[in-house]
Design a protein around this motif. Sequence first.
Motif, mmCIF file in Angstrom:
data_model
loop_
_atom_site.group_PDB
_atom_site.id
_atom_site.type_symbol
_atom_site.label_atom_id
_atom_site.label_comp_id
_atom_site.label_asym_id
_atom_site.label_seq_id
_atom_site.Cartn_x
_atom_site.Cartn_y
_atom_site.Cartn_z
ATOM 1 N N UNK A 30 0.859 -1.171 0.000
ATOM 2 C CA UNK A 30 0.000 0.000 0.000
ATOM 3 C C UNK A 30 0.904 1.232 0.000
ATOM 4 N N UNK A 65 -5.377 4.404 1.923
ATOM 5 C CA UNK A 65 -4.113 4.228 1.215
ATOM 6 C C UNK A 65 -4.351 3.635 -0.170
ATOM 7 N N UNK A 66 -3.428 3.939 -1.083
ATOM 8 C CA UNK A 66 -3.477 3.297 -2.393
ATOM 9 C C UNK A 66 -3.048 1.837 -2.247
ATOM 10 N N UNK A 67 -3.746 0.972 -2.947
ATOM 11 C CA UNK A 67 -3.301 -0.425 -3.046
ATOM 12 C C UNK A 67 -2.475 -0.529 -4.320
ATOM 13 N N UNK A 126 -0.372 -6.339 -5.461
ATOM 14 C CA UNK A 126 -0.752 -7.608 -4.854
ATOM 15 C C UNK A 126 0.155 -8.649 -5.491
#
Lengths: 388, 388
Positions: free
Chosen positions: A229, A298-300, A303
């Motif tokens: 994040x 928050x920005x993800x 992944x």
Amino acid sequence: MLGGVPSSTKSANKEPFLADVAVVGAGPIGLAVAWRCAARGLRVTVHDSAPGSGASAVAAGMLSPVAEAYFGERQLTELLVASAARWPAFAAELTEAAGAEIGYRTEGTLLVGLTGDDLAEASRLLAYQQGLGLPVTPLRPTELRDREPALAPRVRGGAFSPTDHQVDPRRLVPALHTAARRAGAVFVPQAVRRLSEVDAGITVVAAGCGAAALTGLPVRPVKGQILRLRAPGGVAPGFRHVIRGYADGESVYLVPRADGEVVLGATVEERADTTVTAGAVLRLLRAGVDLLPELAEYDLVETIAGLRPGTPDNAPILGPLPGRPDVLVATGHHRHGIVLAPVTADLIADLVISGVPDPLLAPFRPDRFTGVPDGGGPDRTTEGDRWS
Amino acid sequence: MLGGVPSSTKSANKEPFLADVAVVGAGPIGLAVAWRCAARGLRVTVHDSAPGSGASAVAAGMLSPVAEAYFGERQLTELLVASAARWPAFAAELTEAAGAEIGYRTEGTLLVGLTGDDLAEASRLLAYQQGLGLPVTPLRPTELRDREPALAPRVRGGAFSPTDHQVDPRRLVPALHTAARRAGAVFVPQAVRRLSEVDAGITVVAAGCGAAALTGLPVRPVKGQILRLRAPGGVAPGFRHVIRGYADGESVYLVPRADGEVVLGATVEERADTTVTAGAVLRLLRAGVDLLPELAEYDLVETIAGLRPGTPDNAPILGPLPGRPDVLVATGHHRHGIVLAPVTADLIADLVISGVPDPLLAPFRPDRFTGVPDGGGPDRTTEGDRWS
């Protein structure tokens, strides 16, 4: 300079282009071994078609012998503690040698239980850690929030572990690569499929999960899914400590970086694929946001899944391959490859040079699995701590 | 062949290289307009530096006039119904013209309420939809699960909307591009910054959010975050209907594709950035997995955000730009760009050719915002439904 293991390496020194040590695998373990060996004057080659592309590219970089000390893993904990103690000097030397920052931070780790049940689980582990004499201090909810005001108001308690630090693996591995290269290690950008392809006095197998095919040792992939994040606006995250959290039965960690990144991990799955699943992302995000609500904003940004090199007893495999004294194994670090890099590198380099294994290595020798179907393990054997 | 709006286009026909119609924007609306105009013999240019790179690249492709019918949007619902009725023929013609499948599927949509509160909310909307005479049938939990056994056992009820279909926007847009090109449309791969840069008898502004800068009309970006999952093993998802679900207050949709993809969306945010946030992914995944537990095992293959072109009254803007009879606007489709593509393309092409607006367009004329600070809107004006 080279010691007795194996004696053949003495003559190897005299051949041009023949390495004293060939390291198979350019992850943090292989690179650290290569750096330490090259810095001590050995001729080193490092063989990997894609340096740093294994588990370390996914790893969070917690250096947590205390927060990761777990029931039944006393000898592993001792090795973790020994390696963590080497980290401050290792980080300073590496930063100097590579001319690059590696994100080593010493704010320490907070253990946090979200619910009463979570706190009960964390407290049971805490009592075990304290029983081992590890430095960890229980904290009440108000004390936790004094240290990290961003923690959820409903956290029920936790502890502070001042000696559990962090490093950024994505800075560490390039720095190790640079340091090894500057010390004289030669990189061979090819995958090694058989040990016979490598020509050197001693071969160090630091190939992570790939060690299984090369050595026959019981190393298996253990999948981990992890998220990255980023705090909005390019600022640092709203918390400074590594958070080791228990949230509604989910065990997660949160590692804040100065540049705004937060690593949120990780699953531990007996699978060999690297797909990212919706359920894992959901569980990680839910636990993370429950512990630190501001993470929702928050920005993800990533992944990703990786494969840790696991062993039957969760402990690394360090030492000569049975029947092959010219082959040293340094793999099976599972969830602890980053924290164990300094002690592994130092002790494997010592072993290459002196031929005498450090007593710390005794519980982790490769032959502990021989003839034991599911492994004996460092904490399950009472015999055999003497080096053969 | 060109009608009276504007008469100047008649002479335009006589100039070599001068287009009858210049379409600004190569999203689904612009491409559909270009295809329909070119297929009817007009010389068409399409101006876009990156065709299909706007909201449609993120869109799920629900064709849901019923499930999306919402309080206070009666005239918009009428347009959605009219466009949805055109979809079967539009899809067949397009598939034929482009020689490509577009993922048009007619299994229908299930509305699902997870909890009692969710069902209450869904039922209120359902009553409204039934009151409009829309084809939607309430279903008990067992009836829902008979249709989709993968639904969570605890769903409290819902409804079936047989006329709410789906299409794959990532197949639709390339197919429209091919069909327009085959019909003779010429693509100009440049962004248009001012309408004066375009030289044609009639200019159609189908630039999505970009229409605001080109026309001064009140089109604003409305951010949507959306996920793409994939059934493991390369098989089709374990459900066939589009699911419009309400789950613990969260409103989501799930769109299954034959190739295994599932689109899970979407947030509606008054923001102009396209970052993906942890909180949005968490909310979408939680609602999705609560409604269809097997999604937890699916791969999470994409997290993405796009910007819908929104208007003050949530309805599209269709017709001549005030003071510029040679400029037709076709934008502001907000959440409905895919379903509205056929009716928009047909009616704009009719308007270009005949100069006479279809009565369906009347509520959506661009001049409805003139002098009204926050817009009047198609369902808020009682006057002015006659075309000026």
